[in-house]
Design a protein around this motif. Structure first.
Motif, short mmCIF file in Angstrom:
data_model
loop_
_atom_site.label_atom_id
_atom_site.label_comp_id
_atom_site.label_asym_id
_atom_site.label_seq_id
_atom_site.Cartn_x
_atom_site.Cartn_y
_atom_site.Cartn_z
N VAL A 159 -5.26 -41.06 74.79
CA VAL A 159 -6.51 -40.53 74.24
C VAL A 159 -7.67 -41.05 75.08
O VAL A 159 -7.80 -42.27 75.26
CB VAL A 159 -6.69 -40.93 72.76
CG1 VAL A 159 -8.00 -40.37 72.22
CG2 VAL A 159 -5.51 -40.47 71.93
N PRO A 160 -8.49 -40.18 75.62
CA PRO A 160 -9.59 -40.64 76.47
C PRO A 160 -10.49 -41.64 75.74
O PRO A 160 -10.83 -41.46 74.57
CB PRO A 160 -10.35 -39.35 76.79
CG PRO A 160 -9.33 -38.27 76.64
CD PRO A 160 -8.43 -38.71 75.53
N ASN A 161 -10.82 -42.72 76.44
CA ASN A 161 -11.76 -43.73 75.94
C ASN A 161 -11.25 -44.50 74.71
O ASN A 161 -12.03 -45.17 74.03
CB ASN A 161 -13.13 -43.11 75.61
CG ASN A 161 -13.75 -42.42 76.81
OD1 ASN A 161 -13.71 -42.94 77.91
ND2 ASN A 161 -14.29 -41.23 76.58
N VAL A 162 -9.95 -44.39 74.39
CA VAL A 162 -9.39 -45.08 73.21
C VAL A 162 -8.10 -45.79 73.62
O VAL A 162 -7.25 -45.21 74.30
CB VAL A 162 -9.10 -44.11 72.06
CG1 VAL A 162 -8.44 -44.87 70.89
CG2 VAL A 162 -10.38 -43.43 71.59
N GLU A 163 -7.97 -47.02 73.22
CA GLU A 163 -6.72 -47.77 73.43
C GLU A 163 -6.18 -48.22 72.08
O GLU A 163 -6.94 -48.62 71.21
CB GLU A 163 -6.96 -48.99 74.32
CG GLU A 163 -7.29 -48.65 75.76
CD GLU A 163 -7.40 -49.90 76.62
OE1 GLU A 163 -7.21 -51.01 76.05
OE2 GLU A 163 -7.67 -49.77 77.83
#
Length: 226
Positions: A159-163
């Motif tokens: 998920v972009p920008n999410v870890e």
């Protein structure tokens, strides 16, 4: 020694005129030993009294004819477990009531020792059974833990920008907690956390059941399946 389950008697110690005898296990039968096993009472008989018992059918002849016979049962809380037998094959050696009293005392000590030994063996047997049952339960719980871990997030969601990071540490072999990430679409991610009251197997079963109902996947058209 008398085995109630098999109705047999065995001879852990037998000696005659200074010679050790190797007697095999046999049915208790209707001999004199069987008589005191059945009556649970000491018995002192002479050759004449024994002949009378034979005539009445109270006992049947077994082994070498005896002139004088003394038998005392070994009695524990479980009942008769054996007998101590003395017999004379010569007319110059007789047993008396004093000998009966002595043998009753001796037999009580032997019976107590047998009961302690049996209790010790029974404890060892139960301990071994408990250890075996505990080992089986531990293996079952390890398998349950592996199954529970298989319900935790198994893939990395890109998920972009999410870890996403997580740590699952059960206080027992299995836990009543469960969580997972669900990709709902290219732009949506679902997260659920279950916290069932309690610990151990009952809580784990409920959390795993709820986890299965919460899991969502998508078919080829993008529709949600539950």
């Amino acid at each position: 020694l008398y085995q109630r389950e098999t109705q047999t008697i065995s001879f852990p110690y037998a000696r005659e005129a200074g010679v050790d005898l190797n007697l095999s296990e046999r049915p208790v039968g209707k001999g004199l030993t069987g008589f005191i096993v059945r009556t649970s009472k000491p018995l002192l008989v002479t050759e004449a009294e024994l002949a009378d018992m034979y005539a009445k059918g109270e006992v049947t002849p077994v082994g070498k004819p005896t002139k004088n016979w003394l038998g005392v049962p070994l009695i524990t809380t479980d009942g008769v477990v054996g007998a101590v037998i003395l017999q004379s094959y010569t007319s110059d050696r007789h047993f008396h009531q004093e000998d009966v009293q002595t043998m009753v005392f001796v037999s009580s000590q032997i019976a107590s020792a047998i009961q302690r030994k049996q209790a010790e063996e029974e404890r060892r047997r139960y301990t071994a059974q408990l250890a075996e049952a505990h080992a089986r339960i531990k293996e079952d719980l390890k398998l349950a833990a592996r199954i529970q871990h298989s319900r935790l997030p198994q893939e990395r969601l890109d998920v972009p920008n999410v870890e996403f990071g997580w740590l699952f540490n059960a206080c027992e072999e299995v836990a009543g907690d469960m969580f997972n990430f669900i990709r709902l679409s290219d732009h949506e991610v679902g997260i659920y956390i279950l916290d069932v009251s309690g610990h151990g197997v009952p809580a784990a079963l409920l959390s795993m059941s709820l986890s299965r109902s919460m899991t969502a996947t998508q078919d080829g058209s993008g529709a949600l399946l539950r």
